[in-house]
Design a protein around this motif. Structure first.
Motif, PDB file in Angstrom:
ATOM      1  N   TYR A 163       0.864  -1.181   0.000  1.00  0.00           N
ATOM      2  CA  TYR A 163       0.000   0.000   0.000  1.00  0.00           C
ATOM      3  C   TYR A 163       0.894   1.222   0.000  1.00  0.00           C
ATOM      4  O   TYR A 163       1.803   1.337   0.822  1.00  0.00           O
ATOM      5  CB  TYR A 163      -0.881  -0.014   1.244  1.00  0.00           C
ATOM      6  CG  TYR A 163      -1.640   1.267   1.496  1.00  0.00           C
ATOM      7  CD1 TYR A 163      -2.516   1.767   0.554  1.00  0.00           C
ATOM      8  CD2 TYR A 163      -1.478   1.965   2.688  1.00  0.00           C
ATOM      9  CE1 TYR A 163      -3.211   2.937   0.782  1.00  0.00           C
ATOM     10  CE2 TYR A 163      -2.163   3.138   2.932  1.00  0.00           C
ATOM     11  CZ  TYR A 163      -3.035   3.623   1.967  1.00  0.00           C
ATOM     12  OH  TYR A 163      -3.716   4.777   2.198  1.00  0.00           O
ATOM     13  N   LYS A 185       4.163   0.900   2.171  1.00  0.00           N
ATOM     14  CA  LYS A 185       3.740   0.100   3.312  1.00  0.00           C
ATOM     15  C   LYS A 185       3.653  -1.365   2.880  1.00  0.00           C
ATOM     16  O   LYS A 185       2.715  -1.773   2.221  1.00  0.00           O
ATOM     17  CB  LYS A 185       2.392   0.588   3.834  1.00  0.00           C
ATOM     18  CG  LYS A 185       2.469   1.995   4.386  1.00  0.00           C
ATOM     19  CD  LYS A 185       1.209   2.387   5.093  1.00  0.00           C
ATOM     20  CE  LYS A 185       1.393   3.722   5.795  1.00  0.00           C
ATOM     21  NZ  LYS A 185       0.235   4.127   6.564  1.00  0.00           N
ATOM     22  N   ASP A 201       8.890  -3.546   9.031  1.00  0.00           N
ATOM     23  CA  ASP A 201       8.022  -2.679   8.240  1.00  0.00           C
ATOM     24  C   ASP A 201       6.593  -2.685   8.755  1.00  0.00           C
ATOM     25  O   ASP A 201       5.904  -1.662   8.719  1.00  0.00           O
ATOM     26  CB  ASP A 201       8.062  -3.105   6.776  1.00  0.00           C
ATOM     27  CG  ASP A 201       9.375  -2.764   6.094  1.00  0.00           C
ATOM     28  OD1 ASP A 201      10.105  -1.919   6.632  1.00  0.00           O
ATOM     29  OD2 ASP A 201       9.679  -3.347   5.047  1.00  0.00           O
ATOM     30  N   VAL A 202       6.127  -3.837   9.227  1.00  0.00           N
ATOM     31  CA  VAL A 202       4.776  -3.912   9.782  1.00  0.00           C
ATOM     32  C   VAL A 202       4.654  -3.002  10.998  1.00  0.00           C
ATOM     33  O   VAL A 202       3.681  -2.257  11.146  1.00  0.00           O
ATOM     34  CB  VAL A 202       4.429  -5.368  10.155  1.00  0.00           C
ATOM     35  CG1 VAL A 202       3.223  -5.421  11.078  1.00  0.00           C
ATOM     36  CG2 VAL A 202       4.149  -6.184   8.901  1.00  0.00           C
ATOM     37  N   ASN A 211       4.306   0.669  10.281  1.00  0.00           N
ATOM     38  CA  ASN A 211       2.975   1.087   9.827  1.00  0.00           C
ATOM     39  C   ASN A 211       2.105   1.583  10.965  1.00  0.00           C
ATOM     40  O   ASN A 211       1.186   2.380  10.749  1.00  0.00           O
ATOM     41  CB  ASN A 211       2.273  -0.078   9.126  1.00  0.00           C
ATOM     42  CG  ASN A 211       2.920  -0.421   7.804  1.00  0.00           C
ATOM     43  OD1 ASN A 211       3.410   0.447   7.105  1.00  0.00           O
ATOM     44  ND2 ASN A 211       2.928  -1.698   7.463  1.00  0.00           N
ATOM     45  N   TRP A 212       2.360   1.118  12.184  1.00  0.00           N
ATOM     46  CA  TRP A 212       1.548   1.519  13.342  1.00  0.00           C
ATOM     47  C   TRP A 212       2.134   2.723  14.067  1.00  0.00           C
ATOM     48  O   TRP A 212       1.484   3.293  14.935  1.00  0.00           O
ATOM     49  CB  TRP A 212       1.428   0.348  14.317  1.00  0.00           C
ATOM     50  CG  TRP A 212       0.695  -0.831  13.764  1.00  0.00           C
ATOM     51  CD1 TRP A 212      -0.457  -0.823  13.058  1.00  0.00           C
ATOM     52  CD2 TRP A 212       1.081  -2.210  13.885  1.00  0.00           C
ATOM     53  NE1 TRP A 212      -0.828  -2.095  12.724  1.00  0.00           N
ATOM     54  CE2 TRP A 212       0.104  -2.976  13.213  1.00  0.00           C
ATOM     55  CE3 TRP A 212       2.156  -2.873  14.485  1.00  0.00           C
ATOM     56  CZ2 TRP A 212       0.149  -4.364  13.132  1.00  0.00           C
ATOM     57  CZ3 TRP A 212       2.202  -4.255  14.413  1.00  0.00           C
ATOM     58  CH2 TRP A 212       1.219  -4.991  13.740  1.00  0.00           C
ATOM     59  N   ASP A 239       3.479   9.201  12.310  1.00  0.00           N
ATOM     60  CA  ASP A 239       4.501   9.901  11.530  1.00  0.00           C
ATOM     61  C   ASP A 239       5.350  10.798  12.427  1.00  0.00           C
ATOM     62  O   ASP A 239       4.868  11.343  13.426  1.00  0.00           O
ATOM     63  CB  ASP A 239       3.845  10.748  10.437  1.00  0.00           C
ATOM     64  CG  ASP A 239       3.209   9.893   9.351  1.00  0.00           C
ATOM     65  OD1 ASP A 239       3.560   8.704   9.257  1.00  0.00           O
ATOM     66  OD2 ASP A 239       2.369  10.426   8.604  1.00  0.00           O
ATOM     67  N   LYS A 247      10.653   6.747  12.669  1.00  0.00           N
ATOM     68  CA  LYS A 247       9.813   7.163  11.551  1.00  0.00           C
ATOM     69  C   LYS A 247       9.811   8.694  11.492  1.00  0.00           C
ATOM     70  O   LYS A 247       8.810   9.329  11.178  1.00  0.00           O
ATOM     71  CB  LYS A 247       8.397   6.625  11.730  1.00  0.00           C
ATOM     72  CG  LYS A 247       7.552   6.645  10.464  1.00  0.00           C
ATOM     73  CD  LYS A 247       6.198   6.001  10.734  1.00  0.00           C
ATOM     74  CE  LYS A 247       5.324   6.029   9.502  1.00  0.00           C
ATOM     75  NZ  LYS A 247       3.996   5.428   9.776  1.00  0.00           N
ATOM     76  N   ARG A 252      12.978   3.947   8.126  1.00  0.00           N
ATOM     77  CA  ARG A 252      12.363   2.824   8.817  1.00  0.00           C
ATOM     78  C   ARG A 252      13.450   2.047   9.548  1.00  0.00           C
ATOM     79  O   ARG A 252      13.336   0.858   9.744  1.00  0.00           O
ATOM     80  CB  ARG A 252      11.671   1.886   7.819  1.00  0.00           C
ATOM     81  CG  ARG A 252      10.737   2.602   6.902  1.00  0.00           C
ATOM     82  CD  ARG A 252      10.087   1.699   5.891  1.00  0.00           C
ATOM     83  NE  ARG A 252       8.814   2.322   5.569  1.00  0.00           N
ATOM     84  CZ  ARG A 252       7.642   1.850   5.931  1.00  0.00           C
ATOM     85  NH1 ARG A 252       7.569   0.722   6.593  1.00  0.00           N
ATOM     86  NH2 ARG A 252       6.540   2.488   5.658  1.00  0.00           N
TER      87      ARG A 252
END
Length: 278
Positions: A123, A130, A190-191, A194-195, A198, A247, A253
């Motif tokens: 995504y 993502k 990476d997962v 995502n949480w 920013d 992040k 990352r």
């Protein structure tokens, strides 16, 4: 595995079936090939004067070859990058959320292009890629995780709302019934990102407090060998003995060594099915 069969039909097929099933676009006995897609049987796909089919059933290799023969064709072998790309586009993408098949797709124009080793979906938003851990296991909530925890890979994750020093973060994760997490793969790293909100950092359980420059990363009692340092890190500045997953920039990352007294959110982890020693 899914198998593919390829058949080439010729205009001489009504007279002779000698060309039926030949996988060679220049067979001397079949100089003229049909160009109309309607010449392919139902459920077959036309490309390059041939008809292709992906079987619905899975077979071992030898049975796949027999099945293709039973269907009147042969087990195909791509003879060019164009043919290989065409075949790849016939293979259905599987998208599941838990055990539920998801039919919705929102591909970027030109995707999927099925380049070599591109077997998973991602995504993309505002320059942030993502990644999903293969297209077969999407991130989702799961009833086996406590409320406000995220499920992935048979584990539950939580990004704390409160900011702590590194030692306080480790204690907080234990108080919540888990441990301070350390990613053990690119996918898990990476997962987790995502949480993370920013422009934020989260503590992970890595430090060199015992011996300067010797970084120990543990998840509970388990040593983690995976590392994802930023190219400039660790720079081992004075008092930078703990590690954050950052992040702070959209494309960052990676891990940075920072002062253990800084206050950051923490990423906590517990097993959806118990396997961590807490």
């Amino acid at each position: 595995m899914l198998c593919l069969v390829s058949v080439i039909f010729s205009t001489s097929l009504l007279i002779s079936s000698s060309c039926f099933g030949v996988v060679a676009s220049q067979d001397p006995e079949c100089p003229t090939f049909v160009s109309d897609n309607s010449s392919c049987p139902e459920a077959w796909h036309y490309w390059g004067n041939s008809c292709y089919r992906i079987t619905e059933s899975n077979f071992p290799w030898s049975k796949a070859r027999d099945e293709c023969r039973n269907l009147g064709g042969v087990l195909a072998v791509p003879s060019s990058s164009q043919e290989s790309d065409f075949i790849a586009n016939l293979i259905p993408w599987k998208c599941r959320e838990g055990n539920v098949e998801v039919a919705y797709r929102n591909w970027y124009p030109g995707e999927p292009n099925d380049k070599e080793d591109e077997d998973c979906g991602m995504y993309y938003r505002r320059g942030i890629t993502k990644w999903l851990d293969q297209c077969f296991t999407f991130m989702s909530d799961n009833s086996s995780c406590p409320e406000s925890w995220h499920y992935w890979g048979n584990s539950c994750y939580k990004i704390t709302e409160t900011r702590f020093s590194w030692s306080e973060a480790r204690d907080e994760c234990r108080n919540l019934g888990g441990v301070l997490c350390v990613p053990s793969s690119d996918q898990e790293n990476d997962v987790i990102v995502n949480w993370v909100p920013d422009d934020s950092d989260v503590w992970i359980d890595c430090n060199d407090q015992e011996v300067k420059g010797i970084w120990k990363c543990r998840e509970g009692n388990e040593e983690i060998t995976y590392r994802n340092w930023d190219p400039t890190q660790p720079d081992n500045k004075v008092n930078e003995q703990c590690v954050v997953l950052s992040k702070m920039c959209e494309m960052k990352r990676q891990w940075f060594d920072v002062s253990c007294q800084r206050h950051n959110m923490a990423v906590c982890k517990m097993a959806a099915r118990p396997f961590l020693q807490v």
